[in-house]
Write a protein that holds these residues in place. Sequence first.
Motif, PDB file in Angstrom:
ATOM      1  N   PRO A 124       0.793  -1.166  -0.085  1.00  0.00           N
ATOM      2  CA  PRO A 124       0.098   0.115  -0.005  1.00  0.00           C
ATOM      3  C   PRO A 124       0.910   1.121  -0.110  1.00  0.00           C
ATOM      4  O   PRO A 124       1.922   1.284   0.609  1.00  0.00           O
ATOM      5  CB  PRO A 124      -0.934  -0.193   1.493  1.00  0.00           C
ATOM      6  CG  PRO A 124       0.044  -1.132   2.135  1.00  0.00           C
ATOM      7  CD  PRO A 124       0.776  -1.965   1.477  1.00  0.00           C
ATOM      8  N   PRO A 125       0.408   2.277  -0.485  1.00  0.00           N
ATOM      9  CA  PRO A 125       1.220   3.488  -0.625  1.00  0.00           C
ATOM     10  C   PRO A 125       1.484   4.043   0.649  1.00  0.00           C
ATOM     11  O   PRO A 125       0.510   3.822   1.770  1.00  0.00           O
ATOM     12  CB  PRO A 125       0.513   4.555  -1.427  1.00  0.00           C
ATOM     13  CG  PRO A 125      -0.982   3.932  -1.214  1.00  0.00           C
ATOM     14  CD  PRO A 125      -0.842   2.438  -1.178  1.00  0.00           C
ATOM     15  N   PRO A 126       2.530   4.651   0.897  1.00  0.00           N
ATOM     16  CA  PRO A 126       3.074   5.149   2.312  1.00  0.00           C
ATOM     17  C   PRO A 126       1.802   6.350   2.689  1.00  0.00           C
ATOM     18  O   PRO A 126       1.500   7.019   1.754  1.00  0.00           O
ATOM     19  CB  PRO A 126       4.032   5.684   2.408  1.00  0.00           C
ATOM     20  CG  PRO A 126       4.542   5.901   0.919  1.00  0.00           C
ATOM     21  CD  PRO A 126       3.647   5.009   0.156  1.00  0.00           C
ATOM     22  N   PRO A 127       1.412   6.424   3.868  1.00  0.00           N
ATOM     23  CA  PRO A 127       0.429   7.620   4.265  1.00  0.00           C
ATOM     24  C   PRO A 127       0.996   8.730   4.177  1.00  0.00           C
ATOM     25  O   PRO A 127       2.274   9.028   4.171  1.00  0.00           O
ATOM     26  CB  PRO A 127       0.080   7.424   5.677  1.00  0.00           C
ATOM     27  CG  PRO A 127       1.243   6.444   6.262  1.00  0.00           C
ATOM     28  CD  PRO A 127       1.916   5.514   5.122  1.00  0.00           C
ATOM     29  N   PRO A 128       0.443   9.978   3.769  1.00  0.00           N
ATOM     30  CA  PRO A 128       1.082  11.326   3.363  1.00  0.00           C
ATOM     31  C   PRO A 128       1.537  11.681   4.730  1.00  0.00           C
ATOM     32  O   PRO A 128       1.040  11.395   5.671  1.00  0.00           O
ATOM     33  CB  PRO A 128      -0.286  12.020   2.833  1.00  0.00           C
ATOM     34  CG  PRO A 128      -1.490  11.247   3.306  1.00  0.00           C
ATOM     35  CD  PRO A 128      -0.894   9.940   3.350  1.00  0.00           C
ATOM     36  N   PRO A 129       2.621  12.407   4.640  1.00  0.00           N
ATOM     37  CA  PRO A 129       3.194  12.975   5.803  1.00  0.00           C
ATOM     38  C   PRO A 129       2.244  14.015   6.135  1.00  0.00           C
ATOM     39  O   PRO A 129       1.406  14.951   5.693  1.00  0.00           O
ATOM     40  CB  PRO A 129       4.436  13.626   5.357  1.00  0.00           C
ATOM     41  CG  PRO A 129       4.593  13.838   3.786  1.00  0.00           C
ATOM     42  CD  PRO A 129       3.462  12.677   3.400  1.00  0.00           C
ATOM     43  N   ARG A 130       2.296  14.135   7.681  1.00  0.00           N
ATOM     44  CA  ARG A 130       1.634  15.320   8.311  1.00  0.00           C
ATOM     45  C   ARG A 130       2.206  16.438   8.485  1.00  0.00           C
ATOM     46  O   ARG A 130       3.330  16.736   8.411  1.00  0.00           O
ATOM     47  CB  ARG A 130       1.413  14.658   9.926  1.00  0.00           C
ATOM     48  CG  ARG A 130       0.650  13.372   9.959  1.00  0.00           C
ATOM     49  CD  ARG A 130       0.221  13.224  11.680  1.00  0.00           C
ATOM     50  NE  ARG A 130      -0.471  14.303  11.711  1.00  0.00           N
ATOM     51  CZ  ARG A 130      -1.182  14.149  13.225  1.00  0.00           C
ATOM     52  NH1 ARG A 130      -0.603  13.364  13.950  1.00  0.00           N
ATOM     53  NH2 ARG A 130      -1.799  15.268  13.499  1.00  0.00           N
ATOM     54  N   ASP A 131       1.285  17.548   7.959  1.00  0.00           N
ATOM     55  CA  ASP A 131       1.713  18.861   8.067  1.00  0.00           C
ATOM     56  C   ASP A 131       1.439  19.893   9.109  1.00  0.00           C
ATOM     57  O   ASP A 131       2.044  20.679   9.374  1.00  0.00           O
ATOM     58  CB  ASP A 131       1.113  19.396   6.734  1.00  0.00           C
ATOM     59  CG  ASP A 131      -0.336  19.489   6.678  1.00  0.00           C
ATOM     60  OD1 ASP A 131      -0.934  19.260   7.669  1.00  0.00           O
ATOM     61  OD2 ASP A 131      -0.928  19.838   5.665  1.00  0.00           O
ATOM     62  N   HIS A 132       0.804  19.273   9.978  1.00  0.00           N
ATOM     63  CA  HIS A 132       0.255  19.895  11.384  1.00  0.00           C
ATOM     64  C   HIS A 132      -0.063  21.361  11.381  1.00  0.00           C
ATOM     65  O   HIS A 132       0.300  22.308  11.945  1.00  0.00           O
ATOM     66  CB  HIS A 132       1.727  19.937  12.330  1.00  0.00           C
ATOM     67  CG  HIS A 132       2.216  18.673  12.443  1.00  0.00           C
ATOM     68  ND1 HIS A 132       1.792  17.811  13.416  1.00  0.00           N
ATOM     69  CD2 HIS A 132       3.561  18.110  11.915  1.00  0.00           C
ATOM     70  CE1 HIS A 132       2.684  16.536  13.371  1.00  0.00           C
ATOM     71  NE2 HIS A 132       3.563  16.864  12.648  1.00  0.00           N
ATOM     72  N   LEU A 133      -0.978  21.460  10.232  1.00  0.00           N
ATOM     73  CA  LEU A 133      -1.408  22.952   9.901  1.00  0.00           C
ATOM     74  C   LEU A 133      -2.368  23.627  11.157  1.00  0.00           C
ATOM     75  O   LEU A 133      -2.280  24.355  11.414  1.00  0.00           O
ATOM     76  CB  LEU A 133      -1.883  23.051   8.555  1.00  0.00           C
ATOM     77  CG  LEU A 133      -2.510  24.077   8.171  1.00  0.00           C
ATOM     78  CD1 LEU A 133      -1.440  25.035   7.632  1.00  0.00           C
ATOM     79  CD2 LEU A 133      -3.244  24.166   6.630  1.00  0.00           C
ATOM     80  N   ALA A 134      -3.186  22.636  11.376  1.00  0.00           N
ATOM     81  CA  ALA A 134      -4.290  23.057  12.516  1.00  0.00           C
ATOM     82  C   ALA A 134      -3.480  23.311  13.737  1.00  0.00           C
ATOM     83  O   ALA A 134      -3.711  24.488  14.412  1.00  0.00           O
ATOM     84  CB  ALA A 134      -5.201  22.017  12.893  1.00  0.00           C
ATOM     85  N   TRP A 135      -2.577  22.800  14.085  1.00  0.00           N
ATOM     86  CA  TRP A 135      -1.583  22.858  15.490  1.00  0.00           C
ATOM     87  C   TRP A 135      -0.857  24.318  15.100  1.00  0.00           C
ATOM     88  O   TRP A 135      -0.616  24.959  16.110  1.00  0.00           O
ATOM     89  CB  TRP A 135      -0.651  21.574  15.692  1.00  0.00           C
ATOM     90  CG  TRP A 135       0.157  21.874  17.025  1.00  0.00           C
ATOM     91  CD1 TRP A 135      -0.042  22.742  18.029  1.00  0.00           C
ATOM     92  CD2 TRP A 135       1.173  21.005  17.205  1.00  0.00           C
ATOM     93  NE1 TRP A 135       0.885  22.355  18.843  1.00  0.00           N
ATOM     94  CE2 TRP A 135       1.439  21.223  18.515  1.00  0.00           C
ATOM     95  CE3 TRP A 135       1.627  19.738  16.631  1.00  0.00           C
ATOM     96  CZ2 TRP A 135       2.575  20.751  19.281  1.00  0.00           C
ATOM     97  CZ3 TRP A 135       2.762  19.117  17.176  1.00  0.00           C
ATOM     98  CH2 TRP A 135       3.213  19.648  18.792  1.00  0.00           C
ATOM     99  N   SER A 136      -0.194  24.444  14.012  1.00  0.00           N
ATOM    100  CA  SER A 136       0.602  25.650  13.738  1.00  0.00           C
ATOM    101  C   SER A 136      -0.249  26.814  13.780  1.00  0.00           C
ATOM    102  O   SER A 136       0.148  27.794  14.151  1.00  0.00           O
ATOM    103  CB  SER A 136       1.169  25.454  12.333  1.00  0.00           C
ATOM    104  OG  SER A 136       1.800  24.234  12.441  1.00  0.00           O
ATOM    105  N   LEU A 137      -1.496  26.876  13.250  1.00  0.00           N
ATOM    106  CA  LEU A 137      -2.499  27.696  12.976  1.00  0.00           C
ATOM    107  C   LEU A 137      -2.897  28.319  14.742  1.00  0.00           C
ATOM    108  O   LEU A 137      -2.994  29.431  15.078  1.00  0.00           O
ATOM    109  CB  LEU A 137      -3.786  27.478  12.480  1.00  0.00           C
ATOM    110  CG  LEU A 137      -4.826  28.588  12.180  1.00  0.00           C
ATOM    111  CD1 LEU A 137      -4.045  29.730  11.435  1.00  0.00           C
ATOM    112  CD2 LEU A 137      -5.729  28.292  11.521  1.00  0.00           C
ATOM    113  N   CYS A 138      -3.247  27.162  15.407  1.00  0.00           N
ATOM    114  CA  CYS A 138      -3.357  27.594  16.923  1.00  0.00           C
ATOM    115  C   CYS A 138      -2.423  28.143  17.651  1.00  0.00           C
ATOM    116  O   CYS A 138      -2.373  29.175  18.485  1.00  0.00           O
ATOM    117  CB  CYS A 138      -3.967  26.337  17.561  1.00  0.00           C
ATOM    118  SG  CYS A 138      -5.393  25.809  16.950  1.00  0.00           S
TER     119      CYS A 138
END
Length: 135
Positions: free
Chosen positions: A35-49
Amino acid sequence: PAPVMERSLPPYEPLAEGLDMEGLPRSTVVSVEPPPPPPPRDHLAWSLCTALYANVCCLGFMALVFSIKSRDRKVLRDHSGALSYGSTAKCLNITALVLNIFLIALIIALIATGTITAVNLLQQQQEQYPFHRPT
């Protein structure tokens, strides 16, 4: 004539008239792709907060910038670049969080010690100059 193989038969159905097991292939090779690897997390919501509520030394803003860069790399299917930017955003978010917790604890400690000192000074002043009631 040679038996004709029909490949449109669904599995587990009886063979059609005139077909026998000799005419069918003996083994089937099924290639299984990982299976394709899961996309890497970008932590956008955490960074916005972090940028909105805990922007210590502009670390929250920098984390937001790296999160957006990570999301852009993810859209371009550059998984290594997205992983790199995402981990940088995560480190900046953690650093901002730790500094924010430290500053809040420091402010609480300063307010508490200031309050205790003020109460002690007020108590000493009342002992030196007691309040006289009018007679």
